[in-house]
Design a protein around this motif. Structure first.
Motif, mmCIF file in Angstrom:
data_model
loop_
_atom_site.group_PDB
_atom_site.id
_atom_site.type_symbol
_atom_site.label_atom_id
_atom_site.label_comp_id
_atom_site.label_asym_id
_atom_site.label_seq_id
_atom_site.Cartn_x
_atom_site.Cartn_y
_atom_site.Cartn_z
ATOM 1 N N SER A 166 34.150 55.145 82.357
ATOM 2 C CA SER A 166 33.673 53.776 82.158
ATOM 3 C C SER A 166 34.050 53.302 80.761
ATOM 4 O O SER A 166 34.018 54.083 79.805
ATOM 5 N N ILE A 167 34.436 52.037 80.652
ATOM 6 C CA ILE A 167 34.651 51.406 79.346
ATOM 7 C C ILE A 167 33.610 50.313 79.225
ATOM 8 O O ILE A 167 33.589 49.366 80.021
ATOM 9 N N THR A 168 32.731 50.438 78.249
ATOM 10 C CA THR A 168 31.611 49.529 78.139
ATOM 11 C C THR A 168 31.401 49.116 76.687
ATOM 12 O O THR A 168 32.220 49.444 75.815
ATOM 13 N N THR A 169 30.322 48.405 76.423
ATOM 14 C CA THR A 169 30.037 47.924 75.070
ATOM 15 C C THR A 169 28.762 48.558 74.533
ATOM 16 O O THR A 169 27.906 49.023 75.298
ATOM 17 N N PHE A 178 23.201 55.525 79.074
ATOM 18 C CA PHE A 178 24.490 56.038 79.527
ATOM 19 C C PHE A 178 24.688 55.653 80.997
ATOM 20 O O PHE A 178 23.763 55.782 81.802
ATOM 21 N N PRO A 179 25.889 55.173 81.365
ATOM 22 C CA PRO A 179 26.125 54.759 82.757
ATOM 23 C C PRO A 179 25.785 55.878 83.746
ATOM 24 O O PRO A 179 26.140 57.041 83.535
ATOM 25 N N HIS A 180 25.117 55.525 84.840
ATOM 26 C CA HIS A 180 24.589 56.532 85.761
ATOM 27 C C HIS A 180 25.653 57.128 86.689
ATOM 28 O O HIS A 180 25.471 58.219 87.217
ATOM 29 N N ASP A 181 26.752 56.428 86.923
ATOM 30 C CA ASP A 181 27.706 56.850 87.944
ATOM 31 C C ASP A 181 28.976 57.477 87.379
ATOM 32 O O ASP A 181 29.959 57.648 88.101
ATOM 33 N N VAL A 182 28.993 57.833 86.098
ATOM 34 C CA VAL A 182 30.169 58.458 85.489
ATOM 35 C C VAL A 182 29.742 59.620 84.603
ATOM 36 O O VAL A 182 28.566 59.754 84.245
ATOM 37 N N VAL A 186 33.649 55.299 77.434
ATOM 38 C CA VAL A 186 34.155 54.800 76.154
ATOM 39 C C VAL A 186 33.306 53.594 75.760
ATOM 40 O O VAL A 186 33.044 52.716 76.582
ATOM 41 N N VAL A 187 32.870 53.569 74.513
ATOM 42 C CA VAL A 187 32.014 52.483 74.040
ATOM 43 C C VAL A 187 32.721 51.741 72.911
ATOM 44 O O VAL A 187 33.166 52.342 71.937
#
Length: 257
Positions: A166-169, A178-182, A186-187
């Motif tokens: 995941s690429i997030t902010t 933290f994203p639940h499905d990965v 990358v933040v």
């Protein structure tokens, strides 16, 4: 017709430029550089250095314009503030294209990293065309992103075998954790040290600031062990330089790779 090139120039090292980007540099007549103030003079200087280094036997002009700033009023909705900022930028871009380019000339915006990742230049040019007042063609030249540079510097893959990344902010990380499905994320655009808020999870962090530049800083380890040191180092770097551009990768510990 006028033509605009959106050229990804990499994450800080002039050697990150691709052959395609160098060819595009040599096709442009005018380079539009957005000045973001004295604290970020190095970003303007890097763009000028890239032009001087890679443009050969070709006359060109550099036109600087003051970049609008995003409002940070307390209680102001973030997305609304970004929309307002992009409208302000659109007016600046329109003026530059209308006043600084003649028909048949080529102008270029030099975009830090890759134009497709957390940059609004493409959106702004699309909006200008949709308004219908100006006519031009534009092309996007990809670049080495800070995400790619970070992974290379730490010598680590972004994802586990067969798994997504995941690429997030930082804003979304702070709001939802933290994203639940990965297993790896990358933040980017983390102004508030969101990683320190989720340090109780079993995560490793690979952090980098000013990646690819002479000011580069790299740190890595168990998030729980290094979070405070990253906060300290990040604060010192921001104070010393007046700005900071950092990215980090979080990976769950114990996942089979």
């Amino acid at each position: 017709m006028k033509k605009i090139l959106i050229i990804g120039i990499g994450a800080g090292d002039p050697k990150y430029l691709t052959v395609q980007a160098i060819e595009a540099l040599n096709a442009a007549d005018v380079f539009f550089v957005m000045d973001k103030g004295a604290a970020k003079d190095k970003l303007v200087a890097l763009r000028k250095e890239i032009c001087a280094r890679f443009i050969k036997d070709h006359d060109y002009r550099i036109v600087e314009a003051t970049s609008p700033e995003r409002r940070r009023d307390e209680g102001l909705d973030y997305e609304a503030a970004v929309d307002e900022l992009n409208r302000d930028k659109q007016r600046v871009f329109e003026r530059l294209i209308e006043e600084e380019l003649t028909d048949g000339q080529c102008g270029a915006f030099l975009v830090w990293g890759d134009p497709s990742l957390y940059d609004s230049t493409i959106r702004i040019l699309d909006s200008i065309l949709a308004d219908g007042r100006l006519a031009f063609d534009f092309e996007v030249i990809p670049g080495i992103s800070s995400v790619q540079a970070l992974a290379a510097k730490h010598r680590v893959p972004l994802n586990f075998i067969g798994k997504p990344v995941s690429i997030t902010t930082g804003r979304r990380l702070a709001e939802g954790g933290f994203p639940h499905d990965v297993d790896s994320a990358v933040v980017m655009l983390d102004a508030q040290n969101a990683y320190a808020q989720i340090a109780g999870e079993a995560l490793d962090i690979y952090w980098g600031a000013y990646v690819g530049t002479p000011d580069e800083i790299l740190m890595a380890g168990r998030l729980e062990d290094v979070k405070d040191e990253i906060v300290r180092v990040r604060g010192q770097a921001r104070e010393a330089n007046g700005w900071i551009m950092d990215t980090y990768l979080l990976r769950k510990r114990g996942v089979k790779d």
